[in-house]
Design a protein around this motif. Structure first.
Motif, mmCIF file in Angstrom:
data_model
loop_
_atom_site.group_PDB
_atom_site.id
_atom_site.type_symbol
_atom_site.label_atom_id
_atom_site.label_comp_id
_atom_site.label_asym_id
_atom_site.label_seq_id
_atom_site.Cartn_x
_atom_site.Cartn_y
_atom_site.Cartn_z
ATOM 1 N N ASN A 4 -26.217 -4.734 -6.812
ATOM 2 C CA ASN A 4 -26.582 -6.096 -6.420
ATOM 3 C C ASN A 4 -26.644 -6.923 -7.694
ATOM 4 O O ASN A 4 -27.582 -6.785 -8.482
ATOM 5 N N LYS A 6 -27.140 -10.014 -8.016
ATOM 6 C CA LYS A 6 -28.033 -11.180 -7.925
ATOM 7 C C LYS A 6 -27.277 -12.420 -8.447
ATOM 8 O O LYS A 6 -26.066 -12.494 -8.269
ATOM 9 N N HIS A 94 -33.476 -9.244 1.267
ATOM 10 C CA HIS A 94 -33.893 -8.844 -0.084
ATOM 11 C C HIS A 94 -35.253 -9.488 -0.381
ATOM 12 O O HIS A 94 -35.520 -10.614 0.033
ATOM 13 N N GLU A 96 -36.336 -10.924 -2.858
ATOM 14 C CA GLU A 96 -36.259 -12.232 -3.522
ATOM 15 C C GLU A 96 -35.990 -13.338 -2.506
ATOM 16 O O GLU A 96 -36.435 -14.475 -2.675
ATOM 17 N N GLU A 166 -36.940 -0.964 -1.154
ATOM 18 C CA GLU A 166 -37.140 -1.547 -2.485
ATOM 19 C C GLU A 166 -38.590 -2.001 -2.631
ATOM 20 O O GLU A 166 -38.935 -3.114 -2.212
ATOM 21 N N ALA A 170 -41.453 -2.576 -8.127
ATOM 22 C CA ALA A 170 -40.530 -1.802 -8.975
ATOM 23 C C ALA A 170 -39.240 -2.560 -9.267
ATOM 24 O O ALA A 170 -38.362 -2.035 -9.943
ATOM 25 N N GLY A 172 -36.962 -4.996 -11.102
ATOM 26 C CA GLY A 172 -36.800 -5.752 -12.339
ATOM 27 C C GLY A 172 -37.975 -5.607 -13.298
ATOM 28 O O GLY A 172 -38.090 -6.348 -14.259
ATOM 29 N N GLY A 211 -34.970 -0.373 -7.184
ATOM 30 C CA GLY A 211 -36.096 -0.789 -8.024
ATOM 31 C C GLY A 211 -36.043 -0.058 -9.343
ATOM 32 O O GLY A 211 -36.425 1.107 -9.435
ATOM 33 N N VAL A 213 -33.617 1.285 -10.951
ATOM 34 C CA VAL A 213 -32.771 2.479 -11.039
ATOM 35 C C VAL A 213 -31.895 2.369 -12.290
ATOM 36 O O VAL A 213 -31.310 1.312 -12.561
ATOM 37 N N GLY A 233 -29.975 -3.180 -9.343
ATOM 38 C CA GLY A 233 -29.935 -4.568 -9.800
ATOM 39 C C GLY A 233 -29.453 -4.645 -11.243
ATOM 40 O O GLY A 233 -28.261 -4.542 -11.532
HETATM 41 O O1 LIG Z 1 -33.577 -5.693 -6.399
HETATM 42 C C1 LIG Z 1 -32.923 -4.729 -6.759
HETATM 43 C C2 LIG Z 1 -31.635 -4.406 -6.119
HETATM 44 O O2 LIG Z 1 -31.441 -5.150 -4.959
HETATM 45 C C3 LIG Z 1 -33.382 -3.868 -7.875
HETATM 46 O O3 LIG Z 1 -33.319 -4.588 -9.051
HETATM 47 P P1 LIG Z 1 -33.514 -3.829 -10.461
HETATM 48 O O4 LIG Z 1 -32.619 -2.607 -10.401
HETATM 49 O O5 LIG Z 1 -33.099 -4.822 -11.486
HETATM 50 O O6 LIG Z 1 -34.963 -3.436 -10.518
#
Ligand SMILES: O=C(CO)COP(=O)(O)O
Length: 251
Positions: A4, A6, A94, A96, A166, A170, A172, A211, A213, A233
């Motif tokens: 993803n 973003k 998501h 966000e 997610e 966790a 970002g 989260g 990863v 992400g």
């Molecule tokens: O929101 C995420 C994937 O959709 C996870 O983000 P991160 O891998 O940056 O923590």
């Protein structure tokens, strides 16, 4: 394994990124793991052209879809438009979007229906925030989101849904859930799918963890029985790192 992106990478950067991924991955990787990228809307036509032209095995999709099919919805993108671009997937709910755009379970349910109306596979995101986790409510909270988003979705459709667990705390943050944390909720999601539908359907649904990863923690998470993949992400923006994540078996 889905990346993803973003709100990162413009359409030119997207082409370079997908080319690097295709170069780094082999047929053996694609035979073992389905690989998908989820770029911003403005990148999708370029990604489609590259994937089609070079016959790449990388799948792609969008990060959101309108609940509506067409009309006076300024700024929205319909499922029909995504289907026309040969998108396989669309992320729905998501955290966000839930947090910054006020999307609730009813919105997610309408978007899951819109995805299926247009032949897109939803990657439905669920997961609790830090307060809920501290209070031990992660399973109840996440299952309530699952129930809400899958309301009135028939088994024929639900059989293909992808669920991404997610935990918001966790994402970002570098704060990855432990493999046991991931398993607890992913196992509960599969058990609830068996209740809502049946055990066969639940066994066939792919459940991702997302989260923080990274290549260094993915193998332990993937070793859990109810974690079938990852929604990545930040680490998906680095093609070498994402390639290593896809190759988690080699570690
Ligand atoms: O929101 C995420 C994937 O959709 C996870 O983000 P991160 O891998 O940056 O923590």
């Amino acid at each position: 394994m889905a990346g993803n992106w973003k709100m990162n990478l413009n359409h030119l950067e997207a082409i370079a990124q997908v080319q690097k991924l295709a170069f780094g991955l082999s047929d053996k990787d694609f035979a073992a793991v389905e690989v998908a990228v989820l770029p911003p809307f403005t990148d999708l036509r370029s990604v489609q052209t590259l994937v089609d032209g070079d016959k790449l095995k990388i799948k792609y999709g969008a990060q959101d879809v309108s609940a509506h099919d067409s009309g006076a919805y300024t700024g929205e993108i319909s499922g029909a438009m995504l289907a026309k671009l040969n998108c396989t997937y669309v992320v729905i709910g998501h955290s966000e979007r839930r947090q910054y755009h006020g999307e609730d379970d009813a919105t997610c349910n309408a978007k899951v229906k819109a995805a299926y109306r247009h032949g897109l596979t939803p990657i439905l995101c669920v997961g609790e925030g830090l307060e809920v986790r501290k209070a031990g409510g992660q399973v109840a909270h996440t299952l309530a989101q699952l129930d809400g988003a899958l309301k009135d979705i028939p088994a024929e459709q639900a059989a293909s849904v992808v669920i991404a667990y997610e935990p918001v705390w966790a994402i970002g943050t570098g704060e990855v859930a432990t493999p046991d944390d991931a398993q607890e909720v992913c196992g509960a999601i599969r058990a609830r799918l068996a209740e809502l539908y049946d055990a066969d359907l639940a066994d066939g649904v792919r459940i991702q963890y997302g989260g923080s990863v990274k290549s260094g923690n993915v193998a332990a998470i993937m070793a859990q029985p109810d974690v079938d993949g990852a929604l990545v992400g930040g680490a998906a923006l680095d093609s070498d790192e994402f390639t290593k994540i896809v190759r988690f078996r080699d570690q």
